[in-house]
Design a protein around this motif. Sequence first.
Motif, PDB file in Angstrom:
ATOM      1  N   GLY A   1      43.270  -0.693 -11.015  1.00  0.00           N
ATOM      2  CA  GLY A   1      42.371  -0.384  -9.954  1.00  0.00           C
ATOM      3  C   GLY A   1      42.327   1.112  -9.685  1.00  0.00           C
ATOM      4  N   TYR A   2      41.555   1.459  -8.726  1.00  0.00           N
ATOM      5  CA  TYR A   2      41.381   2.855  -8.338  1.00  0.00           C
ATOM      6  C   TYR A   2      41.714   3.030  -6.871  1.00  0.00           C
ATOM      7  CZ  TYR A   2      38.755   3.324 -12.670  1.00  0.00           C
ATOM      8  OH  TYR A   2      38.385   3.346 -13.982  1.00  0.00           O
ATOM      9  N   ARG A   3      42.129   4.217  -6.525  1.00  0.00           N
ATOM     10  CA  ARG A   3      42.308   4.593  -5.124  1.00  0.00           C
ATOM     11  C   ARG A   3      41.318   5.705  -4.830  1.00  0.00           C
ATOM     12  NH1 ARG A   3      46.722   2.878  -2.101  1.00  0.00           N
ATOM     13  NH2 ARG A   3      48.113   1.629  -3.334  1.00  0.00           N
ATOM     14  N   LEU A   4      40.720   5.633  -3.661  1.00  0.00           N
ATOM     15  CA  LEU A   4      39.742   6.639  -3.265  1.00  0.00           C
ATOM     16  C   LEU A   4      40.447   7.922  -2.871  1.00  0.00           C
ATOM     17  CD1 LEU A   4      37.401   4.403  -1.082  1.00  0.00           C
ATOM     18  CD2 LEU A   4      37.102   5.075  -3.470  1.00  0.00           C
ATOM     19  N   GLY A   5      39.815   9.049  -3.166  1.00  0.00           N
ATOM     20  CA  GLY A   5      40.373  10.346  -2.826  1.00  0.00           C
ATOM     21  C   GLY A   5      40.123  10.732  -1.381  1.00  0.00           C
ATOM     22  N   MET A   6      39.276   9.986  -0.696  1.00  0.00           N
ATOM     23  CA  MET A   6      38.999  10.214   0.722  1.00  0.00           C
ATOM     24  C   MET A   6      38.633   8.877   1.353  1.00  0.00           C
ATOM     25  SD  MET A   6      35.561  12.434  -0.022  1.00  0.00           S
ATOM     26  CE  MET A   6      34.608  12.421   1.449  1.00  0.00           C
ATOM     27  N   SER A   7      38.508   8.857   2.641  1.00  0.00           N
ATOM     28  CA  SER A   7      38.225   7.622   3.356  1.00  0.00           C
ATOM     29  C   SER A   7      36.890   7.020   2.919  1.00  0.00           C
ATOM     30  CB  SER A   7      38.190   7.910   4.864  1.00  0.00           C
ATOM     31  OG  SER A   7      37.710   6.787   5.560  1.00  0.00           O
ATOM     32  N   SER A   8      36.852   5.704   2.805  1.00  0.00           N
ATOM     33  CA  SER A   8      35.620   5.015   2.404  1.00  0.00           C
ATOM     34  C   SER A   8      34.500   5.221   3.419  1.00  0.00           C
ATOM     35  CB  SER A   8      35.872   3.521   2.205  1.00  0.00           C
ATOM     36  OG  SER A   8      36.312   2.921   3.401  1.00  0.00           O
ATOM     37  N   ARG A   9      34.844   5.602   4.644  1.00  0.00           N
ATOM     38  CA  ARG A   9      33.805   5.858   5.655  1.00  0.00           C
ATOM     39  C   ARG A   9      33.166   7.226   5.452  1.00  0.00           C
ATOM     40  NH1 ARG A   9      38.451   6.729   9.397  1.00  0.00           N
ATOM     41  NH2 ARG A   9      38.637   4.517   9.241  1.00  0.00           N
ATOM     42  N   ASN A  10      33.763   8.046   4.570  1.00  0.00           N
ATOM     43  CA  ASN A  10      33.215   9.376   4.300  1.00  0.00           C
ATOM     44  C   ASN A  10      32.539   9.488   2.933  1.00  0.00           C
ATOM     45  OD1 ASN A  10      34.158  10.366   6.778  1.00  0.00           O
ATOM     46  ND2 ASN A  10      36.164  10.762   5.908  1.00  0.00           N
ATOM     47  N   ILE A  11      32.520   8.397   2.189  1.00  0.00           N
ATOM     48  CA  ILE A  11      31.894   8.402   0.861  1.00  0.00           C
ATOM     49  C   ILE A  11      30.609   7.592   0.939  1.00  0.00           C
ATOM     50  CG2 ILE A  11      32.141   7.789  -1.570  1.00  0.00           C
ATOM     51  CD1 ILE A  11      35.195   7.881  -1.132  1.00  0.00           C
ATOM     52  N   THR A  12      29.488   8.237   0.663  1.00  0.00           N
ATOM     53  CA  THR A  12      28.202   7.525   0.704  1.00  0.00           C
ATOM     54  C   THR A  12      27.859   6.980  -0.677  1.00  0.00           C
ATOM     55  OG1 THR A  12      26.830   9.453   0.188  1.00  0.00           O
ATOM     56  CG2 THR A  12      27.351   9.057   2.530  1.00  0.00           C
ATOM     57  N   VAL A  13      26.980   5.996  -0.676  1.00  0.00           N
ATOM     58  CA  VAL A  13      26.480   5.456  -1.936  1.00  0.00           C
ATOM     59  C   VAL A  13      25.798   6.580  -2.728  1.00  0.00           C
ATOM     60  CG1 VAL A  13      24.853   3.822  -2.963  1.00  0.00           C
ATOM     61  CG2 VAL A  13      26.249   3.135  -0.993  1.00  0.00           C
ATOM     62  N   GLY A  14      25.087   7.455  -2.024  1.00  0.00           N
ATOM     63  CA  GLY A  14      24.433   8.583  -2.686  1.00  0.00           C
ATOM     64  C   GLY A  14      25.420   9.474  -3.420  1.00  0.00           C
ATOM     65  N   MET A  15      26.595   9.708  -2.824  1.00  0.00           N
ATOM     66  CA  MET A  15      27.616  10.525  -3.481  1.00  0.00           C
ATOM     67  C   MET A  15      28.080   9.866  -4.776  1.00  0.00           C
ATOM     68  SD  MET A  15      29.737  11.522  -0.037  1.00  0.00           S
ATOM     69  CE  MET A  15      31.060  12.446  -0.802  1.00  0.00           C
ATOM     70  N   VAL A  16      28.260   8.563  -4.731  1.00  0.00           N
ATOM     71  CA  VAL A  16      28.717   7.832  -5.917  1.00  0.00           C
ATOM     72  C   VAL A  16      27.643   7.868  -7.005  1.00  0.00           C
ATOM     73  CG1 VAL A  16      29.427   5.573  -6.809  1.00  0.00           C
ATOM     74  CG2 VAL A  16      30.246   6.348  -4.556  1.00  0.00           C
ATOM     75  N   VAL A  17      26.401   7.581  -6.622  1.00  0.00           N
ATOM     76  CA  VAL A  17      25.303   7.580  -7.600  1.00  0.00           C
ATOM     77  C   VAL A  17      25.180   8.948  -8.250  1.00  0.00           C
ATOM     78  CG1 VAL A  17      22.794   7.410  -7.865  1.00  0.00           C
ATOM     79  CG2 VAL A  17      24.025   5.702  -6.509  1.00  0.00           C
ATOM     80  N   ARG A  18      25.228  10.010  -7.456  1.00  0.00           N
ATOM     81  CA  ARG A  18      25.092  11.366  -8.019  1.00  0.00           C
ATOM     82  C   ARG A  18      26.285  11.734  -8.896  1.00  0.00           C
ATOM     83  NH1 ARG A  18      22.933  11.641  -2.941  1.00  0.00           N
ATOM     84  NH2 ARG A  18      20.708  12.128  -2.915  1.00  0.00           N
TER      85      ARG A  18
END
Length: 85
Positions: A1-18
């Motif tokens: 699995g993966y761990r996020l580098g920052m809170s999931s409330r601060n990561i937008t879908v747009g950030m992931v797509v880009r």
Amino acid sequence: GYRLGMSSRNITVGMVVRAIEGDFSSSPIGRQGGNWVEICMSKGLWDRIDVSVKGIIDSVTIEDLADIARRDGLLDVQTEPEYYI
């Protein structure tokens, strides 16, 4: 699995797509050939669609997606990772 580098409330879908796709456009114009008149007539519409899509994905966070999935019974999120040996 993966761990996020920052809170999931601060990561937008747009950030992931880009991060995965680079800057993008939902418009098919420029990716296909076409009649100049058709392209000019539809460009304004596609520009508006593109702005709307980007506005939505930039306002939805990973936490929002998880909340929706939990609410709909699609996700059982564990707070601690499980390890299998």
